[in-house]
Design a protein around this motif. Sequence first.
Motif, mmCIF file in Angstrom:
data_model
loop_
_atom_site.group_PDB
_atom_site.id
_atom_site.type_symbol
_atom_site.label_atom_id
_atom_site.label_comp_id
_atom_site.label_asym_id
_atom_site.label_seq_id
_atom_site.Cartn_x
_atom_site.Cartn_y
_atom_site.Cartn_z
ATOM 1 N N ILE A 121 0.845 -1.203 0.000
ATOM 2 C CA ILE A 121 0.000 0.000 0.000
ATOM 3 C C ILE A 121 0.879 1.252 0.000
ATOM 4 O O ILE A 121 0.670 2.170 -0.798
ATOM 5 C CB ILE A 121 -0.970 -0.010 1.211
ATOM 6 N N LYS A 122 1.886 1.251 0.872
ATOM 7 C CA LYS A 122 2.755 2.448 0.954
ATOM 8 C C LYS A 122 3.439 2.706 -0.381
ATOM 9 O O LYS A 122 3.525 3.849 -0.825
ATOM 10 C CB LYS A 122 3.807 2.241 2.045
ATOM 11 N N ASN A 123 3.934 1.631 -1.021
ATOM 12 C CA ASN A 123 4.622 1.805 -2.308
ATOM 13 C C ASN A 123 3.693 2.336 -3.394
ATOM 14 O O ASN A 123 4.127 3.041 -4.302
ATOM 15 C CB ASN A 123 5.248 0.481 -2.771
ATOM 16 N N ALA A 124 2.405 2.005 -3.272
ATOM 17 C CA ALA A 124 1.440 2.472 -4.282
ATOM 18 C C ALA A 124 1.066 3.942 -4.054
ATOM 19 O O ALA A 124 0.506 4.588 -4.935
ATOM 20 C CB ALA A 124 0.189 1.601 -4.255
ATOM 21 N N ALA A 125 1.352 4.450 -2.854
ATOM 22 C CA ALA A 125 1.103 5.858 -2.488
ATOM 23 C C ALA A 125 -0.323 6.338 -2.788
ATOM 24 O O ALA A 125 -0.507 7.302 -3.541
ATOM 25 C CB ALA A 125 2.137 6.761 -3.182
ATOM 26 N N PRO A 126 -1.327 5.678 -2.193
ATOM 27 C CA PRO A 126 -2.702 6.154 -2.430
ATOM 28 C C PRO A 126 -3.033 7.379 -1.580
ATOM 29 O O PRO A 126 -2.408 7.614 -0.546
ATOM 30 C CB PRO A 126 -3.557 4.965 -1.974
ATOM 31 N N ASP A 127 -4.036 8.131 -2.035
ATOM 32 C CA ASP A 127 -4.614 9.189 -1.207
ATOM 33 C C ASP A 127 -5.794 8.627 -0.420
ATOM 34 O O ASP A 127 -6.107 9.076 0.673
ATOM 35 C CB ASP A 127 -5.130 10.337 -2.099
ATOM 36 N N PHE A 128 -6.478 7.647 -1.038
ATOM 37 C CA PHE A 128 -7.706 7.090 -0.458
ATOM 38 C C PHE A 128 -7.618 5.563 -0.509
ATOM 39 O O PHE A 128 -7.422 4.986 -1.578
ATOM 40 C CB PHE A 128 -8.904 7.604 -1.275
#
Length: 243
Positions: free
Chosen positions: A147-154
């Motif tokens: 998740i962190k590597n994908a850098a989502p806002d939501f």
Amino acid sequence: MTNRVDILSVPFDAVTLEEAVRKGLTLTQTGGRVVTPNPEIVWKCQTDPETLKAVASADLILADGVGIVRAAQTLKTPLPCRVAGVDWFFAMLGGCAETGKRVFLLGGKPGVAELAAKNAETKYPGLTVCGTHDGYFTDAAPVLETIKNAAPDFLAVCLGAPKQELWMARNAEALSGVLMAGLGGSLDVLAGAKKLAPGFIRGIGLEWLFSAVLQPKRIPRLFVIPKFMRAVKKEAKRCAKAG
Ligand code: UDP
């Protein structure tokens, strides 16, 4: 900060769907947590302090279900309306598409989040789904890394309640800056694996009956509702006496 209404120690934001989406989009800039409790979760909170803390400490708490709206009326602290988690989620996806926010979908059986992502990108042109992961993992660490590597806002966290509320609270620090929302079976709906009740059934607040007919294994969950309503009436009487 919006006005909050207390139902058996669980606070709810007195907001319409539109206001909730506005607040949700604002939270994508800072990070935070959104929960959508129904009577079953409020009941769980009566005996489980960790769930109560995970729910009550959220930044936006939406009244998911007509049972919560009725309880608020009984307590003479009415909420403007119910805000179903799935309606808020879909409106947020539209808002994220318009504002260029990145979305990660977590939860459901293997394959469901990918299908939900594909459908979401078709339904909301311009939407960026930056990652997906199923909800049946045992080790949270690699999932957090993904998740962190994908850098989502939501981040939509669809693990069922109260698992999703506890997961979000436990990982709030690791995912600071990300808006997380606990949204139950919403990915199943987006993937087309679960049907939403028709509009008129939702309009009269009977979607729980529709779900129970389609998924009879949910029927035992309904036994909580009369217990919840009895506790609300008792609380309303206590408040009336206290004046
Ligand atoms: N789920 C999951 N991991 C689990 C348990 C459940 O990803 O360990 C998913 C499940 O596949 C389903 C959702 O969580 O997609 C729960 O759906 P349900 O309609 O039961 O949601 P609720 O009524 O609890 O909001």
